[in-house]
Design an enzyme around this catalytic site. Structure first.
Site, PDB file in Angstrom:
ATOM      1  N   GLY A   1      52.573  42.160  31.033  1.00  0.00           N
ATOM      2  CA  GLY A   1      52.819  41.605  29.537  1.00  0.00           C
ATOM      3  C   GLY A   1      52.229  40.295  29.341  1.00  0.00           C
ATOM      4  O   GLY A   1      51.114  39.751  29.744  1.00  0.00           O
ATOM      5  N   ALA A   2      52.995  39.374  28.398  1.00  0.00           N
ATOM      6  CA  ALA A   2      52.095  38.171  27.865  1.00  0.00           C
ATOM      7  C   ALA A   2      50.604  38.556  27.384  1.00  0.00           C
ATOM      8  O   ALA A   2      49.843  37.836  27.861  1.00  0.00           O
ATOM      9  CB  ALA A   2      52.266  37.284  28.913  1.00  0.00           C
TER      10      ALA A   2
ATOM     11  N   HIS B   1      43.543  41.428  28.018  1.00  0.00           N
ATOM     12  CA  HIS B   1      44.091  42.682  27.992  1.00  0.00           C
ATOM     13  C   HIS B   1      43.727  43.503  26.662  1.00  0.00           C
ATOM     14  O   HIS B   1      43.632  44.776  26.787  1.00  0.00           O
ATOM     15  CB  HIS B   1      45.648  42.561  27.790  1.00  0.00           C
ATOM     16  CG  HIS B   1      46.412  41.726  28.884  1.00  0.00           C
ATOM     17  ND1 HIS B   1      46.789  40.517  28.722  1.00  0.00           N
ATOM     18  CD2 HIS B   1      46.487  41.978  30.280  1.00  0.00           C
ATOM     19  CE1 HIS B   1      47.505  40.171  30.063  1.00  0.00           C
ATOM     20  NE2 HIS B   1      47.427  41.175  30.741  1.00  0.00           N
TER      21      HIS B   1
ATOM     22  N   SER C   1      44.011  34.040  30.898  1.00  0.00           N
ATOM     23  CA  SER C   1      45.255  34.296  31.838  1.00  0.00           C
ATOM     24  C   SER C   1      46.607  34.125  31.090  1.00  0.00           C
ATOM     25  O   SER C   1      46.706  33.399  30.189  1.00  0.00           O
ATOM     26  CB  SER C   1      45.180  33.728  33.116  1.00  0.00           C
ATOM     27  OG  SER C   1      46.423  33.539  33.757  1.00  0.00           O
TER      28      SER C   1
END
Ligand code: PAF
Length: 289
Positions: free
Chosen positions: A38-39, A44, A194
């Site tokens: 997540g985050a 991503h 990140s």
């Protein structure tokens, strides 16, 4: 209700619901998996884009895996943003399936990791500084791969050591999946994307650009200088730095991840670094040839 639909997206929370959903898929349809904690950030998003472009269906798993944190404080501070993550994914494609299980769901027999033999890949760098980390990663990735049975699974090269270890995991466990490594996505000053970057102040985020700048220069030097002289030079760049503390710099063989003494003509090498920006631990790496 086991699963709920966000505006357009299916969000599944349990293994049972996931299995029943997957069983309605025909074998002829390809399935891509993007495992995350997540985050979600642009790194991503790049993985998800690639998965969507190469598969009929894409599953994004969102699970903060407790067994891969060697430091309880790091686990507690890990950013959590399921609703924000779902909104990001919804914008990419309404057809993504999100799998966001609970800890009990992923670890029904207790929160422990499997001890693996990764041929020494887990003994250096992140493995040396974060005890048990890769057993935790291996445990959760093996569980996800066996549960979902994807054709392809996507991982970012920022965690290059993790990528090599996951390739080893599927080899030793004979899991039929293609592990796809995707290039690092960077902030404008070169800082690797990140989830931890969210914890950096504006000053630290700016200062942390030094990590990639140093790696780029190390790459330039690699043509003419020895690994040892480059390692010493990198250490010097961080000596006495007011905000950044170098934890390690290694120049290693890409296949074995062992630090090199002498370059071989046909060898492939990469430089890896871990740096503390105050109490936020950042990692990065670069292909040297
Ligand atoms: O790279 C990560 O975010 C995690 O290590 C992973 C692969 C999702 C396993 O928890």
């Amino acid at each position: 209700m086991l699963a709920f639909s966000a505006k357009t997206m299916l969000v599944i929370k349990t293994e049972k619901e996931l299995k029943s959903h997957l069983s309605s898929f025909g074998n002829e349809k390809s399935l891509g998996l993007v495992p995350t904690m997540g985050a979600l950030h642009r790194g991503h998003v790049a993985l998800v884009h690639r998965a969507i472009s190469e598969n009929d269906t894409t599953i994004v798993s969102i699970f903060i895996n407790p067994t891969q944190f060697n430091n309880l404080e790091d686990l507690k501070k890990y950013p959590q943003s399921l609703i924000g993550d779902i909104q990001i994914l919804e914008k990419l494609s309404g057809k993504i399936i999100v799998f966001a299980p609970s800890v009990e769901e992923m670890y029904p027999n207790g929160v422990t990791s499997v001890p693996y033999q990764f041929d020494g890949l887990d003994k250096v760098m992140e493995g040396a500084f974060r005890e048990g980390h890769f057993n935790g990663v291996g445990t959760v990735v093996e569980t996800l791969l066996k549960l979902i049975n994807p054709d392809k699974a996507y991982f970012g090269e920022k965690d290059f050591q993790q990528l090599q270890i996951i390739k080893k995991l599927v080899e030793i466990k004979d899991i039929p999946v293609d592990i796809i490594g995707c290039p690092i996505v960077r902030e404008p000053n070169g800082l690797a994307m990140s989830s931890r970057n969210k914890r950096l102040s504006t000053t630290l985020r700016k200062e942390a650009g030094l990590i990639y700048k140093t790696l780029e220069t190390a790459k330039k030097k690699f043509g003419t200088e020895s690994a040892k002289s480059i390692v010493d030079w990198v250490k010097n760049q961080f000596k006495g730095h007011p905000y950044l503390k170098l934890e390690y710099i290694e120049i290693v063989d890409v296949e074995t991840l062992m630090p090199i003494k002498r370059k071989q003509d046909n060898g492939k090498y990469r430089a890896f670094m871990a740096v503390y920006a105050n109490n936020v631990r950042l990692i990065d790496n670069i292909a040297l040839n």
